[in-house]
Write a protein that holds these residues in place. Structure first.
Motif, PDB file in Angstrom:
ATOM      1  N   VAL A 126     -28.747 -23.800 -32.267  1.00  9.12           N
ATOM      2  CA  VAL A 126     -28.122 -22.648 -32.924  1.00  9.12           C
ATOM      3  C   VAL A 126     -26.604 -22.717 -32.779  1.00  9.12           C
ATOM      4  N   VAL A 127     -26.127 -22.957 -31.571  1.00  7.64           N
ATOM      5  CA  VAL A 127     -24.681 -23.033 -31.326  1.00  7.64           C
ATOM      6  C   VAL A 127     -24.066 -24.162 -32.143  1.00  7.64           C
ATOM      7  N   VAL A 128     -24.694 -25.322 -32.109  1.00  5.29           N
ATOM      8  CA  VAL A 128     -24.144 -26.495 -32.783  1.00  5.29           C
ATOM      9  C   VAL A 128     -24.201 -26.336 -34.304  1.00  5.29           C
ATOM     10  N   VAL A 129     -25.232 -25.700 -34.834  1.00  7.57           N
ATOM     11  CA  VAL A 129     -25.333 -25.495 -36.286  1.00  7.57           C
ATOM     12  C   VAL A 129     -24.179 -24.637 -36.793  1.00  7.57           C
ATOM     13  N   MET A 130     -23.866 -23.572 -36.079  1.00  5.92           N
ATOM     14  CA  MET A 130     -22.756 -22.713 -36.512  1.00  5.92           C
ATOM     15  C   MET A 130     -21.434 -23.478 -36.482  1.00  5.92           C
ATOM     16  N   LEU A 131     -21.221 -24.248 -35.434  1.00  5.75           N
ATOM     17  CA  LEU A 131     -19.995 -25.040 -35.338  1.00  5.75           C
ATOM     18  C   LEU A 131     -19.940 -26.097 -36.439  1.00  5.75           C
ATOM     19  N   ARG A 132     -21.070 -26.755 -36.710  1.00 12.30           N
ATOM     20  CA  ARG A 132     -21.098 -27.784 -37.755  1.00 12.30           C
ATOM     21  C   ARG A 132     -20.746 -27.208 -39.121  1.00 12.30           C
ATOM     22  N   PHE A 133     -21.297 -26.040 -39.463  1.00 14.91           N
ATOM     23  CA  PHE A 133     -20.983 -25.456 -40.775  1.00 14.91           C
ATOM     24  C   PHE A 133     -19.481 -25.280 -40.934  1.00 14.91           C
ATOM     25  N   LEU A 134     -18.861 -24.704 -39.922  1.00 19.67           N
ATOM     26  CA  LEU A 134     -17.412 -24.493 -39.993  1.00 19.67           C
ATOM     27  C   LEU A 134     -16.661 -25.814 -40.123  1.00 19.67           C
ATOM     28  N   LEU A 135     -17.047 -26.793 -39.345  1.00 22.62           N
ATOM     29  CA  LEU A 135     -16.352 -28.078 -39.390  1.00 22.62           C
ATOM     30  C   LEU A 135     -16.629 -28.837 -40.689  1.00 22.62           C
ATOM     31  N   TYR A 136     -17.849 -28.775 -41.205  1.00 20.80           N
ATOM     32  CA  TYR A 136     -18.138 -29.422 -42.488  1.00 20.80           C
ATOM     33  C   TYR A 136     -17.306 -28.763 -43.589  1.00 20.80           C
ATOM     34  N   HIS A 137     -17.306 -27.444 -43.600  1.00 24.97           N
ATOM     35  CA  HIS A 137     -16.626 -26.708 -44.668  1.00 24.97           C
ATOM     36  C   HIS A 137     -15.114 -26.892 -44.628  1.00 24.97           C
ATOM     37  N   TYR A 138     -14.529 -26.823 -43.441  1.00 27.06           N
ATOM     38  CA  TYR A 138     -13.067 -26.840 -43.335  1.00 27.06           C
ATOM     39  C   TYR A 138     -12.473 -28.200 -42.995  1.00 27.06           C
ATOM     40  N   VAL A 139     -13.292 -29.168 -42.588  1.00 28.62           N
ATOM     41  CA  VAL A 139     -12.746 -30.469 -42.203  1.00 28.62           C
ATOM     42  C   VAL A 139     -13.373 -31.607 -43.019  1.00 28.62           C
ATOM     43  N   VAL A 140     -14.675 -31.778 -42.921  1.00 31.27           N
ATOM     44  CA  VAL A 140     -15.332 -32.959 -43.507  1.00 31.27           C
ATOM     45  C   VAL A 140     -15.337 -32.920 -45.030  1.00 31.27           C
ATOM     46  N   PHE A 141     -15.856 -31.844 -45.608  1.00 27.04           N
ATOM     47  CA  PHE A 141     -15.970 -31.732 -47.060  1.00 27.04           C
ATOM     48  C   PHE A 141     -14.918 -30.770 -47.584  1.00 27.04           C
ATOM     49  N   ARG A 142     -13.722 -30.899 -47.086  1.00 23.51           N
ATOM     50  CA  ARG A 142     -12.619 -29.997 -47.390  1.00 23.51           C
ATOM     51  C   ARG A 142     -12.100 -30.252 -48.802  1.00 23.51           C
ATOM     52  N   GLY A 143     -11.737 -29.187 -49.473  1.00 26.71           N
ATOM     53  CA  GLY A 143     -11.128 -29.307 -50.790  1.00 26.71           C
ATOM     54  C   GLY A 143     -12.151 -29.521 -51.888  1.00 26.71           C
TER      55      GLY A 143
END
Length: 158
Positions: A126-143
């Motif tokens: 649960v903790v890691v899923v929430m962090l991953r969403f934020l990082l995917y959205h704002y870092v990995v698949f940014r723009g």
């Protein structure tokens, strides 16, 4: 874009992300239990291996479905960022499992059983899923992904 439209877009992304995540989580839980409970592989090694197996599904599902219209990076940069983010998230998940199982064992006064281990594992997910969403959205698949150049239609001769 209105605030309402933005929230609807984020909700749609979140729903797709959670669907991909649910499948990846099932893969992770099955592999974790197979390795740890059936094959007797070390707890942390089982967590890391299970996370890496589920990671393949997560990348493909998120790249091709959840964030299909996002990602201004080159594919190589995107994969590099994805690997870095997931290495950090996998390490965090393993740390949470390790500390959580130690804590559960201390609270129980004995070695934590399969139920406690899986409860801790689910909490880490649960903790890691929430962090991953934020990082995917704002870092990995940014723009926004650049549209592909339109291919000219072939000339037809009668």
């Amino acid at each position: 874009m209105s605030q309402h439209a933005r929230w609807r877009r984020i909700a749609g992304l979140g729903a797709r992300f959670l669907t991909v995540g649910a499948v990846s989580t099932l893969i992770e839980i099955v592999v974790f239990n197979l390795l740890y409970l059936v094959l007797g592989v070390d707890l942390v090694a089982s967590k890391i291996i299970a996370s890496l197996v589920a990671l393949v599904n997560a990348y493909l599902g998120n790249r091709e479905w959840t964030f299909r219209d996002r990602g201004g990076h080159s594919r190589a940069m995107e994969i590099t960022l994805f690997v870095i983010v997931n290495a950090a998230c996998t390490a965090l998940g393993a740390l949470i499992v390790w500390v959580g199982v130690l804590g559960a064992s201390a609270l129980l006064g004995r070695e934590a059983g399969p139920f406690a281990v899986n409860l801790v594992n689910l909490a880490s997910i649960v903790v890691v899923v929430m962090l991953r969403f934020l990082l995917y959205h704002y870092v990995v698949f940014r723009g926004v992904r650049k549209p592909k150049a339109a291919q000219p239609e072939p000339t037809r001769t009668p």
